[in-house]
Design a protein around this motif. Structure first.
Motif, PDB file in Angstrom:
ATOM      1  N   ARG A 144       1.026  -1.266  -0.128  1.00  0.00           N
ATOM      2  CA  ARG A 144       0.199   0.103  -0.386  1.00  0.00           C
ATOM      3  C   ARG A 144       0.722   0.844   0.057  1.00  0.00           C
ATOM      4  O   ARG A 144       2.271   0.819   0.812  1.00  0.00           O
ATOM      5  CB  ARG A 144      -0.687  -0.177   0.966  1.00  0.00           C
ATOM      6  N   THR A 177      -5.176   4.579   4.684  1.00  0.00           N
ATOM      7  CA  THR A 177      -6.077   5.032   5.575  1.00  0.00           C
ATOM      8  C   THR A 177      -5.464   6.318   5.721  1.00  0.00           C
ATOM      9  O   THR A 177      -5.035   7.003   5.013  1.00  0.00           O
ATOM     10  CB  THR A 177      -5.712   3.898   6.629  1.00  0.00           C
ATOM     11  N   VAL A 194      -9.291   7.693  -2.681  1.00  0.00           N
ATOM     12  CA  VAL A 194      -9.433   6.835  -1.297  1.00  0.00           C
ATOM     13  C   VAL A 194     -10.774   5.577  -1.985  1.00  0.00           C
ATOM     14  O   VAL A 194     -12.008   6.248  -2.655  1.00  0.00           O
ATOM     15  CB  VAL A 194     -10.612   7.788   0.063  1.00  0.00           C
ATOM     16  N   SER A 196     -11.334   1.846  -0.151  1.00  0.00           N
ATOM     17  CA  SER A 196     -12.211   0.886   0.934  1.00  0.00           C
ATOM     18  C   SER A 196     -12.303   1.797   1.976  1.00  0.00           C
ATOM     19  O   SER A 196     -13.221   1.413   3.059  1.00  0.00           O
ATOM     20  CB  SER A 196     -11.636  -0.622   0.824  1.00  0.00           C
ATOM     21  N   ALA A 197     -11.711   2.383   2.118  1.00  0.00           N
ATOM     22  CA  ALA A 197     -11.170   2.658   4.251  1.00  0.00           C
ATOM     23  C   ALA A 197     -12.826   3.698   3.807  1.00  0.00           C
ATOM     24  O   ALA A 197     -13.202   3.949   4.917  1.00  0.00           O
ATOM     25  CB  ALA A 197     -10.231   3.706   3.737  1.00  0.00           C
ATOM     26  N   ALA A 201     -16.469   1.089   4.479  1.00  0.00           N
ATOM     27  CA  ALA A 201     -15.752   0.934   6.758  1.00  0.00           C
ATOM     28  C   ALA A 201     -18.064   1.014   6.312  1.00  0.00           C
ATOM     29  O   ALA A 201     -18.817   1.166   6.393  1.00  0.00           O
ATOM     30  CB  ALA A 201     -16.133   2.924   6.353  1.00  0.00           C
ATOM     31  N   ALA A 207     -16.535   7.447   7.674  1.00  0.00           N
ATOM     32  CA  ALA A 207     -15.321   7.325   7.456  1.00  0.00           C
ATOM     33  C   ALA A 207     -14.967   8.904   6.566  1.00  0.00           C
ATOM     34  O   ALA A 207     -13.770   9.221   6.859  1.00  0.00           O
ATOM     35  CB  ALA A 207     -15.471   6.731   6.473  1.00  0.00           C
TER      36      ALA A 207
END
Length: 221
Positions: A144, A177, A194, A196-197, A201, A207
């Motif tokens: 990442r 993240t 951004v 999946s963060a 969530a 988020a």
């Protein structure tokens, strides 16, 4: 710094619903490659129709057939379309010319490019240059993006942000993240991508708000 919400591996309606939940805290909306591959330009058209006030990014990842693919994106309402930096130089050049004709923008995805290739692409100062760790690198290799040019466990990192690149419009993407934000801030990205963060969530709205709050705090230092 703009937050670009990456929407992938879901239906068009799910993507619309996710963008609706987070729209107060995001700036750009990415119609992900998987959405475009599964649903075609209808996915781009739907996003622009639902969110005409947002910058819509068509992550088509063009590698060839530049004019045709970029015109498809722009006709569908995309404000930004993506081309792979590793594609033939003529392809990138044609993407840039097509964007200029349409009065739109280009994002150059630097995935799997060398420092030499990145330096050559730096002549496109009007484009957004995206430092990117791929989904496969994240899921298959545990990589990442953590700080400028730094990739955890990545064997094919595209290198550090050079002095010349520091003057470019930069985007950062790849497993970002809240914890990785302080390190990435040194890159001074115009766009923070951004996925999946936020989308994975338990509370996507909260988020997205947390990302916006963190960016504001870091920017005030």
């Amino acid at each position: 710094m703009n937050i670009q919400l990456a929407l992938d591996r879901m239906s068009i309606q799910e993507a619309i619903d996710m963008a609706r939940l987070t729209e107060s805290y995001i700036d750009w909306i990415e119609v992900g490659t998987s959405l475009i591959k599964e649903f075609g330009m209808a996915s781009v058209e739907a996003m622009k129709r639902e969110f005409p006030h947002k910058i819509i990014v068509a992550d088509v990842k063009t590698f060839d057939n530049a004019i045709y693919e970029f015109e498809l994106c722009y006709k569908a309402g995309a404000d930004v379309a993506t081309v792979m930096g590793a594609s033939p130089p003529v392809t990138v050049e044609l993407c840039m010319k097509t964007a200029q004709t349409w009065g739109r923008q280009v994002m150059i995805d630097l995935l799997h490019t060398t420092p030499v290739e990145q330096a050559a692409l730096a002549r496109y100062g009007e484009a957004v240059h995206c430092f990117h760790v791929s989904k496969d690198q994240q899921e298959g290799g545990g990589s990442r993006l953590t700080r400028p040019g730094a990739y955890e466990a990545a064997s094919d990192a595209p290198g550090s942000v050079s002095e010349s690149q520091a003057e470019l419009r930069i985007a950062a993407a790849g497993g970002i993240t809240l914890d990785s934000l302080p390190g990435l801030f040194a890159m001074k990205p115009e766009v923070l991508i951004v996925g999946s963060a936020i989308t994975k969530a338990a509370d996507p709205t909260a988020a997205a708000r947390s990302f916006q709050d963190c960016i504001r705090k870091l920017g005030s230092r």
